[in-house]
Design an enzyme around this catalytic site. Structure first.
Site, PDB file in Angstrom:
ATOM      1  N   ASN A  73      -3.092  -5.600  11.672  1.00 35.13           N
ATOM      2  CA  ASN A  73      -2.253  -5.377  10.482  1.00 35.13           C
ATOM      3  C   ASN A  73      -1.387  -6.583  10.125  1.00 35.13           C
ATOM      4  O   ASN A  73      -0.982  -6.719   8.972  1.00 35.13           O
ATOM      5  CB  ASN A  73      -1.360  -4.146  10.763  1.00 35.13           C
ATOM      6  CG  ASN A  73      -0.238  -4.015   9.759  1.00 35.13           C
ATOM      7  OD1 ASN A  73      -0.438  -3.579   8.636  1.00 35.13           O
ATOM      8  ND2 ASN A  73       0.977  -4.428  10.160  1.00 35.13           N
TER       9      ASN A  73
ATOM     10  N   ILE B  58       2.309  -1.405  -1.837  1.00 33.81           N
ATOM     11  CA  ILE B  58       2.979  -0.460  -0.933  1.00 33.81           C
ATOM     12  C   ILE B  58       4.424  -0.926  -0.750  1.00 33.81           C
ATOM     13  O   ILE B  58       4.689  -2.124  -0.611  1.00 33.81           O
ATOM     14  CB  ILE B  58       2.251  -0.407   0.438  1.00 33.81           C
ATOM     15  CG1 ILE B  58       0.759  -0.068   0.282  1.00 33.81           C
ATOM     16  CG2 ILE B  58       2.929   0.575   1.400  1.00 33.81           C
ATOM     17  CD1 ILE B  58       0.418   1.292  -0.258  1.00 33.81           C
TER      18      ILE B  58
ATOM     19  N   GLY C  46       1.716  -6.853  13.949  1.00 35.16           N
ATOM     20  CA  GLY C  46       2.656  -6.757  12.820  1.00 35.16           C
ATOM     21  C   GLY C  46       3.283  -5.381  12.726  1.00 35.16           C
ATOM     22  O   GLY C  46       3.409  -4.805  11.639  1.00 35.16           O
TER      23      GLY C  46
ATOM     24  N   TYR D 231      -4.296 -15.639  -0.085  1.00 32.09           N
ATOM     25  CA  TYR D 231      -4.216 -14.270   0.447  1.00 32.09           C
ATOM     26  C   TYR D 231      -5.511 -13.495   0.150  1.00 32.09           C
ATOM     27  O   TYR D 231      -6.053 -12.807   1.015  1.00 32.09           O
ATOM     28  CB  TYR D 231      -3.002 -13.597  -0.196  1.00 32.09           C
ATOM     29  CG  TYR D 231      -2.671 -12.209   0.289  1.00 32.09           C
ATOM     30  CD1 TYR D 231      -2.042 -12.000   1.515  1.00 32.09           C
ATOM     31  CD2 TYR D 231      -2.952 -11.099  -0.506  1.00 32.09           C
ATOM     32  CE1 TYR D 231      -1.708 -10.721   1.937  1.00 32.09           C
ATOM     33  CE2 TYR D 231      -2.618  -9.820  -0.097  1.00 32.09           C
ATOM     34  CZ  TYR D 231      -2.000  -9.632   1.122  1.00 32.09           C
ATOM     35  OH  TYR D 231      -1.672  -8.361   1.540  1.00 32.09           O
TER      36      TYR D 231
ATOM     37  N   SER E   1      -6.700  -5.703   1.727  1.00 29.77           N
ATOM     38  CA  SER E   1      -5.847  -5.557   0.538  1.00 29.77           C
ATOM     39  C   SER E   1      -6.709  -5.454  -0.712  1.00 29.77           C
ATOM     40  O   SER E   1      -7.812  -6.016  -0.763  1.00 29.77           O
ATOM     41  CB  SER E   1      -4.940  -6.779   0.405  1.00 29.77           C
ATOM     42  OG  SER E   1      -4.273  -6.754  -0.848  1.00 29.77           O
TER      43      SER E   1
ATOM     44  N   ARG F 191       7.689  -3.776  11.261  1.00 31.44           N
ATOM     45  CA  ARG F 191       8.220  -3.365   9.950  1.00 31.44           C
ATOM     46  C   ARG F 191       7.081  -2.819   9.087  1.00 31.44           C
ATOM     47  O   ARG F 191       5.912  -2.967   9.423  1.00 31.44           O
ATOM     48  CB  ARG F 191       8.809  -4.579   9.217  1.00 31.44           C
ATOM     49  CG  ARG F 191       9.943  -5.237   9.887  1.00 31.44           C
ATOM     50  CD  ARG F 191      10.472  -6.390   9.066  1.00 31.44           C
ATOM     51  NE  ARG F 191       9.722  -7.618   9.234  1.00 31.44           N
ATOM     52  CZ  ARG F 191       9.143  -8.288   8.230  1.00 31.44           C
ATOM     53  NH1 ARG F 191       9.217  -7.847   6.993  1.00 31.44           N
ATOM     54  NH2 ARG F 191       8.488  -9.415   8.461  1.00 31.44           N
TER      55      ARG F 191
ATOM     56  N   LYS G 182      -8.143 -11.938   2.854  1.00 28.66           N
ATOM     57  CA  LYS G 182      -8.453 -10.502   2.936  1.00 28.66           C
ATOM     58  C   LYS G 182      -9.928 -10.234   2.646  1.00 28.66           C
ATOM     59  O   LYS G 182     -10.544  -9.365   3.273  1.00 28.66           O
ATOM     60  CB  LYS G 182      -7.546  -9.714   1.978  1.00 28.66           C
ATOM     61  CG  LYS G 182      -6.059  -9.764   2.349  1.00 28.66           C
ATOM     62  CD  LYS G 182      -5.786  -9.182   3.728  1.00 28.66           C
ATOM     63  CE  LYS G 182      -4.288  -9.014   3.992  1.00 28.66           C
ATOM     64  NZ  LYS G 182      -4.010  -8.417   5.297  1.00 28.66           N
TER      65      LYS G 182
HETATM   66  P1  NAP Z   1       5.781  -6.743   6.038  1.00 31.92           P
HETATM   67  O1  NAP Z   1       6.653  -5.598   5.734  1.00 31.92           O
HETATM   68  O2  NAP Z   1       6.105  -8.083   5.514  1.00 31.92           O
HETATM   69  O3  NAP Z   1       5.592  -6.826   7.639  1.00 31.92           O
HETATM   70  C1  NAP Z   1       4.771  -7.816   8.175  1.00 31.92           C
HETATM   71  C2  NAP Z   1       4.597  -7.593   9.654  1.00 31.92           C
HETATM   72  O4  NAP Z   1       3.679  -8.574  10.142  1.00 31.92           O
HETATM   73  C3  NAP Z   1       5.879  -7.778  10.450  1.00 31.92           C
HETATM   74  O5  NAP Z   1       5.829  -6.908  11.550  1.00 31.92           O
HETATM   75  C4  NAP Z   1       5.799  -9.225  10.912  1.00 31.92           C
HETATM   76  O6  NAP Z   1       6.554  -9.499  12.106  1.00 31.92           O
HETATM   77  C5  NAP Z   1       4.316  -9.321  11.191  1.00 31.92           C
HETATM   78  N1  NAP Z   1       3.791 -10.681  11.192  1.00 31.92           N
HETATM   79  C6  NAP Z   1       3.776 -11.591  10.190  1.00 31.92           C
HETATM   80  N2  NAP Z   1       3.207 -12.725  10.607  1.00 31.92           N
HETATM   81  C7  NAP Z   1       2.851 -12.548  11.905  1.00 31.92           C
HETATM   82  C8  NAP Z   1       2.231 -13.353  12.887  1.00 31.92           C
HETATM   83  N3  NAP Z   1       1.871 -14.615  12.628  1.00 31.92           N
HETATM   84  N4  NAP Z   1       2.037 -12.823  14.123  1.00 31.92           N
HETATM   85  C9  NAP Z   1       2.411 -11.568  14.409  1.00 31.92           C
HETATM   86  N5  NAP Z   1       3.008 -10.756  13.512  1.00 31.92           N
HETATM   87  C10 NAP Z   1       3.215 -11.239  12.271  1.00 31.92           C
HETATM   88  O7  NAP Z   1       4.275  -6.489   5.524  1.00 31.92           O
HETATM   89  P2  NAP Z   1       3.550  -5.128   5.106  1.00 31.92           P
HETATM   90  O8  NAP Z   1       3.720  -4.962   3.646  1.00 31.92           O
HETATM   91  O9  NAP Z   1       3.897  -4.034   6.035  1.00 31.92           O
HETATM   92  O10 NAP Z   1       2.035  -5.581   5.326  1.00 31.92           O
HETATM   93  C11 NAP Z   1       1.295  -5.197   6.469  1.00 31.92           C
HETATM   94  C12 NAP Z   1      -0.155  -5.514   6.213  1.00 31.92           C
HETATM   95  O11 NAP Z   1      -0.600  -4.822   5.049  1.00 31.92           O
HETATM   96  C13 NAP Z   1      -0.416  -6.990   5.955  1.00 31.92           C
HETATM   97  O12 NAP Z   1      -1.650  -7.368   6.505  1.00 31.92           O
HETATM   98  C14 NAP Z   1      -0.500  -7.065   4.440  1.00 31.92           C
HETATM   99  O13 NAP Z   1      -1.259  -8.148   4.019  1.00 31.92           O
HETATM  100  C15 NAP Z   1      -1.166  -5.734   4.132  1.00 31.92           C
HETATM  101  N6  NAP Z   1      -0.943  -5.274   2.770  1.00 31.92           N
HETATM  102  C16 NAP Z   1       0.315  -4.993   2.305  1.00 31.92           C
HETATM  103  C17 NAP Z   1       0.470  -4.548   0.996  1.00 31.92           C
HETATM  104  C18 NAP Z   1       1.813  -4.197   0.418  1.00 31.92           C
HETATM  105  O14 NAP Z   1       1.881  -3.948  -0.809  1.00 31.92           O
HETATM  106  N7  NAP Z   1       2.884  -4.119   1.180  1.00 31.92           N
HETATM  107  C19 NAP Z   1      -0.651  -4.408   0.182  1.00 31.92           C
HETATM  108  C20 NAP Z   1      -1.904  -4.715   0.688  1.00 31.92           C
HETATM  109  C21 NAP Z   1      -2.054  -5.132   1.991  1.00 31.92           C
HETATM  110  P3  NAP Z   1       8.154  -9.869  12.039  1.00 31.92           P
HETATM  111  O15 NAP Z   1       8.840  -8.584  11.667  1.00 31.92           O
HETATM  112  O16 NAP Z   1       8.482 -10.324  13.399  1.00 31.92           O
HETATM  113  O17 NAP Z   1       8.286 -10.905  10.970  1.00 31.92           O
END
Ligand code: NAP
Length: 250
Positions: free
Chosen positions: A96, A194, A19, A161, A148, A22, A165
């Site tokens: 991730n 985030i 992941g 979710y 998370s 982005r 997690k």
């Molecule tokens: P994001 O901006 O939505 O980016 C998600 C990333 O995961 C993208 O690179 C996407 O690829 C990839 N992805 C999604 N499904 C996939 C799959 N089946 N196989 C391979 N890649 C996949 O998310 P983020 O906010 O950066 O989150 C990253 C991690 O942090 C996640 O595990 C999320 O649960 C965790 N997290 C985020 C937050 C928050 O507030 N943002 C809080 C707690 C935990 P594409 O670009 O090709 O779609």
């Protein structure tokens, strides 16, 4: 973190990040490239964002190999990673990749449950299994799972979710105990809210009222902790969940 053979032979260190196109994953890839790693960047389908990441990493003087595959698809994981891990094993794996499909359990479909838990849990299992034997044979490696706050405290509308997690936190601790004697250190990082596309449609003004530090976090603030966990300074940290949440959950 490089092992002695690498230092002696001047072999580049490699970090595989799922992941990574982005958000938090991209910030982790850039931060680890700044720390000297070549990057294997997995993502699902956003080729444009992935190519932007590759350009940024190339500008830092490091190699970036793009690996588009769905982490929850066994065939795709094997097809993409097998040719690479035949020759080399990454020093670091950051699990991730993740996504959410929020709705109350009462209205949740099986697909909404399964797709979210599969990406987090089956994805962790498949990708980790692909690299683990190499790390164990080499007797060194770092695995960092991005979990998370939702998996620690629970959040309404996120039973799928949160379950995924929380499951990954359990998997982190079990795997940490299984492989610590083989020189592989496994930990988790638990971000709060985030600033990424994942939270772009949430009512941020309302959310911020519940975050003691008074703001949403930045991807680089998660990336810094991952980088630390990959460093020699973290040699004695195993099976932990490090929260990066502005005090949202203590
Ligand atoms: P994001 O901006 O939505 O980016 C998600 C990333 O995961 C993208 O690179 C996407 O690829 C990839 N992805 C999604 N499904 C996939 C799959 N089946 N196989 C391979 N890649 C996949 O998310 P983020 O906010 O950066 O989150 C990253 C991690 O942090 C996640 O595990 C999320 O649960 C965790 N997290 C985020 C937050 C928050 O507030 N943002 C809080 C707690 C935990 P594409 O670009 O090709 O779609």
């Amino acid at each position: 973190m490089a092992n002695m053979a690498q230092i002696e032979k001047n072999v580049p260190k490699i970090a595989l990040i799922t992941g990574a196109s982005r958000g938090i994953g991209a910030a982790i890839a850039i931060r680890l490239a700044q720390s000297g790693y070549d990057i294997w960047a997995n993502y699902r389908s956003n080729h444009e964002a992935a190519n932007q990441l590759k350009n940024e990493i190339t500008k830092l003087g490091k190699n970036c190999t793009l690996l588009p595959f769905d982490v929850s698809n066994e065939e795709q994981v094997k097809k993409s990673l097998s040719p690479l891990i035949e020759n080399t094993t990454p020093d670091v794996l950051v699990n991730n990749a993740g996504f959410n499909k929020d709705t109350l359990l009462m209205w949740m479909s099986v697909e909404e449950w399964r797709s979210v838990t599969d990406v987090t849990l089956l994805g962790f299992f498949l990708v980790t299994k692909a690299v683990l034997l190499g790390m164990m044979r080499r007797k060194s490696g770092r695995i960092i799972n991005i979990v998370s706050t939702a998996g620690e405290s629970g959040l309404p509308g996120q039973t799928n979710y949160s379950a995924a997690k929380a499951g990954l936190i359990g998997a982190t601790k079990s795997l940490a105990k299984e492989v610590i004697k083989k020189g592989v250190l496994v930990n988790a990082v638990a971000p709060g809210f985030i600033e990424t596309e994942m939270v772009e449609n949430l009512p941020k003004d309302e959310i911020v009222k519940n975050i003691p530090i008074g703001r949403i976090g930045w991807p680089k603030e998660v990336a810094g902790v991952v980088d630390f966990l990959c460093s020699e300074d973290a040699n004695y940290i195993v099976g932990q969940v490090i929260s990066v949440n502005g005090g949202l959950y203590m």
